[in-house]
Design a protein around this motif. Structure first.
Motif, PDB file in Angstrom:
ATOM      1  N   ALA A  65       0.825  -1.210   0.000  1.00  0.00           N
ATOM      2  CA  ALA A  65       0.000   0.000   0.000  1.00  0.00           C
ATOM      3  C   ALA A  65       0.859   1.260   0.000  1.00  0.00           C
ATOM      4  N   CYS A  66       1.905   1.265   0.838  1.00  0.00           N
ATOM      5  CA  CYS A  66       2.801   2.430   0.888  1.00  0.00           C
ATOM      6  C   CYS A  66       3.526   2.629  -0.436  1.00  0.00           C
ATOM      7  N   MET A  67       4.001   1.543  -1.016  1.00  0.00           N
ATOM      8  CA  MET A  67       4.713   1.668  -2.282  1.00  0.00           C
ATOM      9  C   MET A  67       3.786   2.151  -3.394  1.00  0.00           C
ATOM     10  N   ARG A  68       2.539   1.721  -3.358  1.00  0.00           N
ATOM     11  CA  ARG A  68       1.581   2.162  -4.372  1.00  0.00           C
ATOM     12  C   ARG A  68       1.349   3.672  -4.257  1.00  0.00           C
ATOM     13  N   ILE A  69       1.241   4.163  -3.017  1.00  0.00           N
ATOM     14  CA  ILE A  69       1.052   5.602  -2.803  1.00  0.00           C
ATOM     15  C   ILE A  69       2.267   6.379  -3.301  1.00  0.00           C
ATOM     16  N   VAL A  70       3.450   5.877  -2.973  1.00  0.00           N
ATOM     17  CA  VAL A  70       4.682   6.562  -3.387  1.00  0.00           C
ATOM     18  C   VAL A  70       4.822   6.567  -4.903  1.00  0.00           C
ATOM     19  N   GLU A  71       4.524   5.425  -5.522  1.00  0.00           N
ATOM     20  CA  GLU A  71       4.701   5.294  -6.969  1.00  0.00           C
ATOM     21  C   GLU A  71       3.707   6.139  -7.760  1.00  0.00           C
ATOM     22  N   HIS A  72       2.540   6.420  -7.171  1.00  0.00           N
ATOM     23  CA  HIS A  72       1.511   7.171  -7.891  1.00  0.00           C
ATOM     24  C   HIS A  72       1.419   8.627  -7.413  1.00  0.00           C
ATOM     25  N   SER A  73       2.423   9.060  -6.665  1.00  0.00           N
ATOM     26  CA  SER A  73       2.420  10.437  -6.181  1.00  0.00           C
ATOM     27  C   SER A  73       3.547  11.223  -6.853  1.00  0.00           C
ATOM     28  N   ASP A  74       3.218  12.429  -7.279  1.00  0.00           N
ATOM     29  CA  ASP A  74       4.224  13.281  -7.912  1.00  0.00           C
ATOM     30  C   ASP A  74       5.139  13.936  -6.886  1.00  0.00           C
ATOM     31  N   ASP A  75       4.626  14.128  -5.686  1.00  0.00           N
ATOM     32  CA  ASP A  75       5.405  14.747  -4.621  1.00  0.00           C
ATOM     33  C   ASP A  75       5.939  13.683  -3.663  1.00  0.00           C
ATOM     34  N   LYS A  76       6.901  14.069  -2.861  1.00  0.00           N
ATOM     35  CA  LYS A  76       7.478  13.168  -1.868  1.00  0.00           C
ATOM     36  C   LYS A  76       6.522  13.036  -0.693  1.00  0.00           C
ATOM     37  N   VAL A  77       6.061  11.809  -0.444  1.00  0.00           N
ATOM     38  CA  VAL A  77       5.102  11.547   0.628  1.00  0.00           C
ATOM     39  C   VAL A  77       5.876  11.037   1.845  1.00  0.00           C
ATOM     40  N   SER A  78       6.143  11.925   2.775  1.00  0.00           N
ATOM     41  CA  SER A  78       7.015  11.601   3.910  1.00  0.00           C
ATOM     42  C   SER A  78       6.441  10.498   4.783  1.00  0.00           C
ATOM     43  N   TRP A  79       5.116  10.566   5.059  1.00  0.00           N
ATOM     44  CA  TRP A  79       4.534   9.568   5.956  1.00  0.00           C
ATOM     45  C   TRP A  79       4.564   8.177   5.320  1.00  0.00           C
ATOM     46  N   ALA A  80       4.385   8.092   4.019  1.00  0.00           N
ATOM     47  CA  ALA A  80       4.432   6.796   3.335  1.00  0.00           C
ATOM     48  C   ALA A  80       5.846   6.222   3.372  1.00  0.00           C
ATOM     49  N   ILE A  81       6.833   7.095   3.237  1.00  0.00           N
ATOM     50  CA  ILE A  81       8.224   6.652   3.321  1.00  0.00           C
ATOM     51  C   ILE A  81       8.526   6.115   4.721  1.00  0.00           C
ATOM     52  N   SER A  82       8.065   6.836   5.735  1.00  0.00           N
ATOM     53  CA  SER A  82       8.281   6.402   7.120  1.00  0.00           C
ATOM     54  C   SER A  82       7.609   5.068   7.387  1.00  0.00           C
ATOM     55  N   PHE A  83       6.380   4.911   6.904  1.00  0.00           N
ATOM     56  CA  PHE A  83       5.657   3.659   7.130  1.00  0.00           C
ATOM     57  C   PHE A  83       6.267   2.508   6.342  1.00  0.00           C
ATOM     58  N   THR A  84       6.901   2.806   5.215  1.00  0.00           N
ATOM     59  CA  THR A  84       7.607   1.757   4.478  1.00  0.00           C
ATOM     60  C   THR A  84       8.718   1.162   5.330  1.00  0.00           C
ATOM     61  N   ILE A  85       9.464   2.030   6.005  1.00  0.00           N
ATOM     62  CA  ILE A  85      10.527   1.557   6.899  1.00  0.00           C
ATOM     63  C   ILE A  85       9.938   0.787   8.078  1.00  0.00           C
ATOM     64  N   VAL A  86       8.846   1.299   8.638  1.00  0.00           N
ATOM     65  CA  VAL A  86       8.201   0.638   9.781  1.00  0.00           C
ATOM     66  C   VAL A  86       7.704  -0.744   9.387  1.00  0.00           C
ATOM     67  N   PHE A  87       7.014  -0.850   8.257  1.00  0.00           N
ATOM     68  CA  PHE A  87       6.484  -2.149   7.820  1.00  0.00           C
ATOM     69  C   PHE A  87       7.615  -3.117   7.475  1.00  0.00           C
ATOM     70  N   THR A  88       8.736  -2.597   6.973  1.00  0.00           N
ATOM     71  CA  THR A  88       9.880  -3.466   6.693  1.00  0.00           C
ATOM     72  C   THR A  88      10.432  -4.069   7.981  1.00  0.00           C
ATOM     73  N   TYR A  89      10.533  -3.249   9.024  1.00  0.00           N
ATOM     74  CA  TYR A  89      10.992  -3.747  10.318  1.00  0.00           C
ATOM     75  C   TYR A  89      10.005  -4.754  10.907  1.00  0.00           C
ATOM     76  N   ILE A  90       8.720  -4.476  10.762  1.00  0.00           N
ATOM     77  CA  ILE A  90       7.702  -5.406  11.262  1.00  0.00           C
ATOM     78  C   ILE A  90       7.796  -6.735  10.527  1.00  0.00           C
ATOM     79  N   TYR A  91       8.010  -6.660   9.220  1.00  0.00           N
ATOM     80  CA  TYR A  91       8.160  -7.878   8.420  1.00  0.00           C
ATOM     81  C   TYR A  91       9.339  -8.714   8.919  1.00  0.00           C
ATOM     82  N   VAL A  92      10.473  -8.067   9.126  1.00  0.00           N
ATOM     83  CA  VAL A  92      11.670  -8.776   9.603  1.00  0.00           C
ATOM     84  C   VAL A  92      11.418  -9.399  10.973  1.00  0.00           C
ATOM     85  N   ALA A  93      10.754  -8.662  11.854  1.00  0.00           N
ATOM     86  CA  ALA A  93      10.491  -9.160  13.206  1.00  0.00           C
ATOM     87  C   ALA A  93       9.590 -10.394  13.177  1.00  0.00           C
TER      88      ALA A  93
END
Length: 206
Positions: A65-93
């Motif tokens: 979901a975060c990657m879809r938002i980032v890929e379809h946004s013309d501007d830098k979406v800071s919260w989506a970037i932050s949640f991408t890192i958070v979900f990556t850590y959750i995945y690893v855990a």
């Protein structure tokens, strides 16, 4: 392996940030593997597999979901970037606490003694083969269906894995090896008993 590439796709280009995020993932992995060793005999293999695969599916869905938002946004979406890192850590855990270590513990328990070496050999071979397939196909697949698409695909695969674990894998905590053979051999025993009864009935009829 492809974490830096994933983070770069979200717009993180600072090499120090990429390195810090990757190192943090390694630390998270080690911590949760250690936690898993204490939970295996207390919580059970089946519970850890279900919780782990469920958490992995949710985190992959969040990543998609975060990657879809980032890929379809013309501007830098800071919260989506932050949640991408958070979900990556959750995945690893969630992977480290269940799917990673429990797979090897469970596979070492369910094979009968006479076939354990061969069974584990096949299991390791299949595991390594699928790892190679995932690693070598990741880039080509996400280039075809986007980064969000490949995470949604992995979400579906993990959901199917959860259904498989829930339907076919019994709890092995506290069970002896003899119990394992009886648990996984119930179907064969029923079929063998039916064959014996059929033979006996044939003799009686004769």
């Amino acid at each position: 392996m492809y974490t830096p590439r994933i983070f770069e796709r979200t717009g993180i280009t600072d090499k120090s940030v990429l390195l810090l995020a990757t190192v943090g993932m390694g630390i998270s992995d080690a911590v949760f593997v250690l936690i898993s060793t204490f939970l295996l005999d207390r919580v059970g293999r089946r519970i850890l597999l279900l919780v782990s695969s469920g958490g992995v599916a949710v985190s992959l869905l969040g990543l998609g979901a975060c990657m879809r938002i980032v890929e379809h946004s013309d501007d830098k979406v800071s919260w989506a970037i932050s949640f991408t890192i958070v979900f990556t850590y959750i995945y690893v855990a969630f992977t480290a606490i269940g799917l990673g270590p429990v797979t090897w513990v469970y596979s070492s328990e369910i094979f009968p003694l006479r076939l354990r070496a061969q069974g584990l050999g096949v299991g390791v071979t299949v595991n390594r083969f699928t790892n190679v397939v995932v690693v070598t196909s990741f880039i080509s697949i996400y280039q075809k269906i986007t980064m969000a698409g490949i995470f949604f695909m992995y979400t579906a695969i993990t959901a199917l894995a959860w259904c498989f674990y829930y339907s076919f894998l019994p709890e092995t905590k506290g069970r002896s090896l003899e119990d394992m053979e009886s648990i996984f051999g119930k179907t064969n025993d029923i079929n063998n008993n039916n064959q014996v009864k059929h033979v006996i009935n044939g003799y009686n009829n004769a």
